[in-house]
Motif scaffolding. Structure first.
Motif, PDB file in Angstrom:
ATOM      1  N   THR A 174      72.526  43.783 -67.203  1.00 12.76           N
ATOM      2  CA  THR A 174      71.939  43.198 -68.419  1.00 12.76           C
ATOM      3  C   THR A 174      70.478  43.565 -68.628  1.00 12.76           C
ATOM      4  O   THR A 174      70.079  43.953 -69.730  1.00 12.76           O
ATOM      5  CB  THR A 174      72.083  41.664 -68.377  1.00 12.76           C
ATOM      6  OG1 THR A 174      73.461  41.331 -68.204  1.00 12.76           O
ATOM      7  CG2 THR A 174      71.563  41.028 -69.660  1.00 12.76           C
ATOM      8  N   GLU A 175      69.677  43.447 -67.574  1.00 14.22           N
ATOM      9  CA  GLU A 175      68.235  43.658 -67.722  1.00 14.22           C
ATOM     10  C   GLU A 175      67.870  45.038 -68.270  1.00 14.22           C
ATOM     11  O   GLU A 175      67.014  45.137 -69.171  1.00 14.22           O
ATOM     12  CB  GLU A 175      67.534  43.414 -66.381  1.00 14.22           C
ATOM     13  CG  GLU A 175      66.046  43.218 -66.496  1.00 14.22           C
ATOM     14  CD  GLU A 175      65.479  42.575 -65.245  1.00 14.22           C
ATOM     15  OE1 GLU A 175      64.532  41.781 -65.374  1.00 14.22           O
ATOM     16  OE2 GLU A 175      65.983  42.850 -64.132  1.00 14.22           O
ATOM     17  N   PRO A 214      76.274  36.121 -70.057  1.00 18.29           N
ATOM     18  CA  PRO A 214      76.572  37.350 -70.793  1.00 18.29           C
ATOM     19  C   PRO A 214      75.341  37.826 -71.560  1.00 18.29           C
ATOM     20  O   PRO A 214      74.486  37.019 -71.951  1.00 18.29           O
ATOM     21  CB  PRO A 214      77.684  36.922 -71.759  1.00 18.29           C
ATOM     22  CG  PRO A 214      78.299  35.722 -71.122  1.00 18.29           C
ATOM     23  CD  PRO A 214      77.184  35.022 -70.416  1.00 18.29           C
ATOM     24  N   LYS A 215      75.266  39.111 -71.794  1.00 17.44           N
ATOM     25  CA  LYS A 215      74.128  39.684 -72.500  1.00 17.44           C
ATOM     26  C   LYS A 215      73.888  38.982 -73.836  1.00 17.44           C
ATOM     27  O   LYS A 215      72.740  38.784 -74.252  1.00 17.44           O
ATOM     28  CB  LYS A 215      74.356  41.176 -72.734  1.00 17.44           C
ATOM     29  CG  LYS A 215      73.222  41.853 -73.490  1.00 17.44           C
ATOM     30  CD  LYS A 215      73.609  43.225 -73.975  1.00 17.44           C
ATOM     31  CE  LYS A 215      72.574  43.780 -74.942  1.00 17.44           C
ATOM     32  NZ  LYS A 215      73.006  45.039 -75.567  1.00 17.44           N
ATOM     33  N   GLU A 216      74.964  38.588 -74.517  1.00 14.17           N
ATOM     34  CA  GLU A 216      74.845  37.979 -75.834  1.00 14.17           C
ATOM     35  C   GLU A 216      74.010  36.701 -75.798  1.00 14.17           C
ATOM     36  O   GLU A 216      73.305  36.380 -76.760  1.00 14.17           O
ATOM     37  CB  GLU A 216      76.234  37.670 -76.407  1.00 14.17           C
ATOM     38  CG  GLU A 216      77.052  38.888 -76.777  1.00 14.17           C
ATOM     39  CD  GLU A 216      77.576  39.658 -75.558  1.00 14.17           C
ATOM     40  OE1 GLU A 216      77.646  39.057 -74.458  1.00 14.17           O
ATOM     41  OE2 GLU A 216      77.915  40.840 -75.717  1.00 14.17           O
ATOM     42  N   CYS A 246      70.625  37.206 -53.852  1.00 18.34           N
ATOM     43  CA  CYS A 246      71.514  36.560 -54.809  1.00 18.34           C
ATOM     44  C   CYS A 246      72.382  37.599 -55.512  1.00 18.34           C
ATOM     45  O   CYS A 246      71.869  38.499 -56.187  1.00 18.34           O
ATOM     46  CB  CYS A 246      70.671  35.772 -55.823  1.00 18.34           C
ATOM     47  SG  CYS A 246      71.519  35.335 -57.346  1.00 18.34           S
ATOM     48  N   GLY A 247      73.700  37.471 -55.366  1.00 17.91           N
ATOM     49  CA  GLY A 247      74.607  38.425 -55.976  1.00 17.91           C
ATOM     50  C   GLY A 247      74.553  38.446 -57.492  1.00 17.91           C
ATOM     51  O   GLY A 247      74.606  39.510 -58.120  1.00 17.91           O
ATOM     52  N   TYR A 248      74.437  37.278 -58.113  1.00 17.01           N
ATOM     53  CA  TYR A 248      74.385  37.225 -59.569  1.00 17.01           C
ATOM     54  C   TYR A 248      73.054  37.746 -60.109  1.00 17.01           C
ATOM     55  O   TYR A 248      72.987  38.248 -61.227  1.00 17.01           O
ATOM     56  CB  TYR A 248      74.665  35.802 -60.065  1.00 17.01           C
ATOM     57  CG  TYR A 248      76.129  35.434 -59.958  1.00 17.01           C
ATOM     58  CD1 TYR A 248      77.101  36.286 -60.466  1.00 17.01           C
ATOM     59  CD2 TYR A 248      76.524  34.258 -59.342  1.00 17.01           C
ATOM     60  CE1 TYR A 248      78.449  35.973 -60.363  1.00 17.01           C
ATOM     61  CE2 TYR A 248      77.875  33.931 -59.236  1.00 17.01           C
ATOM     62  CZ  TYR A 248      78.835  34.794 -59.744  1.00 17.01           C
ATOM     63  OH  TYR A 248      80.170  34.481 -59.637  1.00 17.01           O
ATOM     64  N   CYS A 249      72.006  37.623 -59.305  1.00 17.33           N
ATOM     65  CA  CYS A 249      70.724  38.222 -59.706  1.00 17.33           C
ATOM     66  C   CYS A 249      70.887  39.738 -59.770  1.00 17.33           C
ATOM     67  O   CYS A 249      70.372  40.399 -60.675  1.00 17.33           O
ATOM     68  CB  CYS A 249      69.629  37.873 -58.702  1.00 17.33           C
ATOM     69  SG  CYS A 249      69.276  36.105 -58.551  1.00 17.33           S
TER      70      CYS A 249
END
Length: 266
Positions: free
Chosen positions: A106-107, A230-232, A96-99
């Motif tokens: 972000t992680e 988003p991180k937020e 998964c690209g978004y993973c």
């Protein structure tokens, strides 16, 4: 959006969490579809119900989903204190690209800001939905974990360009070597073993059971969030959950003190 291939090790039979979870599952499934659609220019800024974080600490939280946190100190696929006030459960696929975007962008920041100070625990769930190579990578991640190299494998598999090279078994073995797995013979045996298949299937069943239809999908103390938001979005959810946990703990301590005083007065 790519159509997930049917997995050979899991079904889409919902878990019996009760009627309220059907609502949560519907939200997560719908938001997951919108938030991870690769052809959408707004994929990472979804404002669907499961991506919104209300200022109300109780809004959008499902206690039955919060109970899915394992909090096992020996969990090889988790990072952070087992008794951390906030648990983020991540359901993801290495294809998964978004993973990968979440893993790279972000992680690491969430780990630095919240895991290291004891606020957050992250528990990984393998959710392979794109066929055989997804399954290979998922079982490889589990096998690497048996030699305490899960997060190193995770980093190697989600590095820029790694997905494009595929996850055939020889490639998964190369990733294990890159991750510092010492006993590669054991790794390959574990990769094809029943324990790996059972562990991946268990995670997969859980993901389908909460209504996740694509990756990544998350639970933060029972609050569903879908997609590489988003991180937020994660920051607000984590801080809201931490504050709620503190309030609950304080209320529990006050109640215990009151009961103790009553007992002493008898």
């Amino acid at each position: 959006m790519p159509t997930p291939k049917k997995s050979t090790s899991g079904s889409k039979k919902p878990l019996a969490y009760g009627a309220v979870i059907v609502v949560a599952a519907g939200l997560l499934g719908f938001a997951s579809y919108k938030a991870t659609a690769p052809d959408s220019s707004s994929a990472n800024t979804s404002t669907s119900p499961a991506a919104e974080v209300s200022a109300d600490p109780q809004a959008g939280i499902y206690p039955e989903l919060a109970k899915l946190a394992r909090r096992d100190a020996d969990d090889k696929l988790a990072v952070g204190r087992a008794d951390a006030p906030v648990v983020l459960i991540e359901y993801a696929d290495f294809k998964c690209g978004y993973c990968g975007k979440f893993a790279r962008d972000t992680e690491p920041e969430l780990i630095k800001e919240y895991v290291e100070d004891g606020t957050l625990r992250i528990e990984w769930r393998n959710f392979p939905i794109f066929g055989e190579e997804s399954e290979n990578a998922a079982r490889g991640a589990w096998a690497a974990g048996q030699q305490d190299r899960f997060w190193q494998f995770h980093a190697a598999a989600y590095a820029e360009g790694a997905k494009e090279k595929g996850f055939a078994k020889d490639r998964v073995k190369a990733l294990a070597q890159e991750a510092g797995v010492k006993d590669l013979a054991r790794f390959m045996k574990d990769l094809d073993g029943e324990a790996a298949r059972a562990a991946v299937a268990k995670d997969q069943e859980q993901a389908y059971g909460i209504g996740a239809t694509s990756t990544p999908s998350f639970l933060i103390n029972g609050r569903p969030i879908a997609g590489a938001q988003p991180k937020e979005t994660f920051t607000q959810a984590i801080e809201t959950a931490a504050e709620q946990a503190k309030t609950t703990a304080g209320a529990g301590a006050t109640e215990d003190k009151a009961e103790s005083s009553e007992d002493s007065a008898k």
